[in-house]
Design a protein around this motif. Structure first.
Motif, PDB file in Angstrom:
ATOM      1  N   PHE A   8      -8.863   8.117   3.742  1.00  0.00           N
ATOM      2  CA  PHE A   8      -7.641   7.493   3.248  1.00  0.00           C
ATOM      3  C   PHE A   8      -6.912   8.382   2.244  1.00  0.00           C
ATOM      4  O   PHE A   8      -5.686   8.352   2.165  1.00  0.00           O
ATOM      5  CB  PHE A   8      -7.950   6.111   2.666  1.00  0.00           C
ATOM      6  CG  PHE A   8      -8.409   5.149   3.710  1.00  0.00           C
ATOM      7  CD1 PHE A   8      -7.525   4.642   4.645  1.00  0.00           C
ATOM      8  CD2 PHE A   8      -9.736   4.777   3.791  1.00  0.00           C
ATOM      9  CE1 PHE A   8      -7.942   3.768   5.630  1.00  0.00           C
ATOM     10  CE2 PHE A   8     -10.176   3.906   4.762  1.00  0.00           C
ATOM     11  CZ  PHE A   8      -9.276   3.399   5.692  1.00  0.00           C
ATOM     12  N   TRP A  52      -0.453   1.677  -0.221  1.00  0.00           N
ATOM     13  CA  TRP A  52      -1.588   1.014   0.436  1.00  0.00           C
ATOM     14  C   TRP A  52      -2.676   2.045   0.728  1.00  0.00           C
ATOM     15  O   TRP A  52      -3.864   1.786   0.508  1.00  0.00           O
ATOM     16  CB  TRP A  52      -1.156   0.297   1.711  1.00  0.00           C
ATOM     17  CG  TRP A  52      -2.336  -0.218   2.460  1.00  0.00           C
ATOM     18  CD1 TRP A  52      -2.846   0.255   3.632  1.00  0.00           C
ATOM     19  CD2 TRP A  52      -3.208  -1.298   2.070  1.00  0.00           C
ATOM     20  NE1 TRP A  52      -3.966  -0.459   3.985  1.00  0.00           N
ATOM     21  CE2 TRP A  52      -4.208  -1.414   3.043  1.00  0.00           C
ATOM     22  CE3 TRP A  52      -3.232  -2.161   0.975  1.00  0.00           C
ATOM     23  CZ2 TRP A  52      -5.219  -2.366   2.961  1.00  0.00           C
ATOM     24  CZ3 TRP A  52      -4.232  -3.107   0.895  1.00  0.00           C
ATOM     25  CH2 TRP A  52      -5.206  -3.202   1.885  1.00  0.00           C
ATOM     26  N   LYS A  56      -6.330   1.896  -0.709  1.00  0.00           N
ATOM     27  CA  LYS A  56      -7.437   1.836   0.252  1.00  0.00           C
ATOM     28  C   LYS A  56      -8.447   2.955  -0.014  1.00  0.00           C
ATOM     29  O   LYS A  56      -9.659   2.738   0.090  1.00  0.00           O
ATOM     30  CB  LYS A  56      -6.879   1.927   1.676  1.00  0.00           C
ATOM     31  CG  LYS A  56      -7.882   1.723   2.750  1.00  0.00           C
ATOM     32  CD  LYS A  56      -8.400   0.314   2.791  1.00  0.00           C
ATOM     33  CE  LYS A  56      -9.351   0.185   3.971  1.00  0.00           C
ATOM     34  NZ  LYS A  56     -10.255  -0.930   3.821  1.00  0.00           N
ATOM     35  N   GLN A  60     -12.289   2.074  -0.858  1.00  0.00           N
ATOM     36  CA  GLN A  60     -13.407   2.593  -0.074  1.00  0.00           C
ATOM     37  C   GLN A  60     -14.396   3.353  -0.966  1.00  0.00           C
ATOM     38  O   GLN A  60     -15.598   3.311  -0.728  1.00  0.00           O
ATOM     39  CB  GLN A  60     -12.938   3.490   1.060  1.00  0.00           C
ATOM     40  CG  GLN A  60     -14.079   3.919   1.952  1.00  0.00           C
ATOM     41  CD  GLN A  60     -13.621   4.632   3.204  1.00  0.00           C
ATOM     42  OE1 GLN A  60     -12.478   5.009   3.334  1.00  0.00           O
ATOM     43  NE2 GLN A  60     -14.528   4.814   4.143  1.00  0.00           N
ATOM     44  N   ALA A 113      -3.466  -5.118  -2.122  1.00  0.00           N
ATOM     45  CA  ALA A 113      -4.742  -4.496  -2.508  1.00  0.00           C
ATOM     46  C   ALA A 113      -5.479  -5.364  -3.523  1.00  0.00           C
ATOM     47  O   ALA A 113      -6.704  -5.522  -3.442  1.00  0.00           O
ATOM     48  CB  ALA A 113      -4.495  -3.103  -3.084  1.00  0.00           C
ATOM     49  N   THR A 117      -9.095  -6.971  -2.781  1.00  0.00           N
ATOM     50  CA  THR A 117     -10.191  -6.695  -3.713  1.00  0.00           C
ATOM     51  C   THR A 117     -10.764  -7.988  -4.276  1.00  0.00           C
ATOM     52  O   THR A 117     -11.988  -8.148  -4.358  1.00  0.00           O
ATOM     53  CB  THR A 117      -9.697  -5.786  -4.857  1.00  0.00           C
ATOM     54  OG1 THR A 117      -9.179  -4.578  -4.288  1.00  0.00           O
ATOM     55  CG2 THR A 117     -10.813  -5.447  -5.809  1.00  0.00           C
TER      56      THR A 117
END
Length: 128
Positions: A8, A52, A56, A60, A113, A117
């Motif tokens: 990402f 985004w 991301k 991750q 996000a 989360t």
């Protein structure tokens, strides 16, 4: 904050490069847009995708997302891209409305996000 090294992060860097190219180095094509305010949707989508991918990459890597800092970066990037379009292109112009669309896209990505989360942190319901 450590920069995560995952796919990402690479995608975010590629997206950034494509965004800079499309906003500053590629001249606008002549012709009517497909519909009214198409450019605002394009600006929103460009910034949504950028932020985004950044979020991301952090998710991750299991790192905290610095929402305030990222939103500040979005404001600076929006102002910079609109200024660059006004000063360095012949067929584009800087626009406050485009900058607002940029910021709205980034804010929407960061909101999503945050929701993702938060949902991951909720305890799983006990199964009988």
């Amino acid at each position: 904050m450590n920069i995560p090294t995952n796919k990402f992060t690479l995608l975010a860097l590629l997206w950034f490069g494509a965004g800079v190219y499309s906003l500053v180095f590629r001249e606008a094509e002549s012709g009517a847009p497909p519909f009214a305010h198409f450019d605002k949707i394009a600006h929103f989508a460009l910034f949504f995708g950028q932020f985004w991918l950044i979020a991301k990459a952090l998710m991750q890597a299991r790192q905290a997302i610095p929402y305030t800092a990222l939103l500040a970066c979005a404001v600076l990037f929006a102002a910079g891209s609109e200024t660059a379009q006004a000063l360095f292109t012949q067929t584009r112009q800087g626009s406050a409305a485009d900058a607002l669309a940029d910021i709205a896209g980034a804010a929407s990505a960061l909101w999503l996000a945050h929701k993702v989360t938060a949902a991951k942190l909720l305890p799983k319901a006990k199964q009988p």
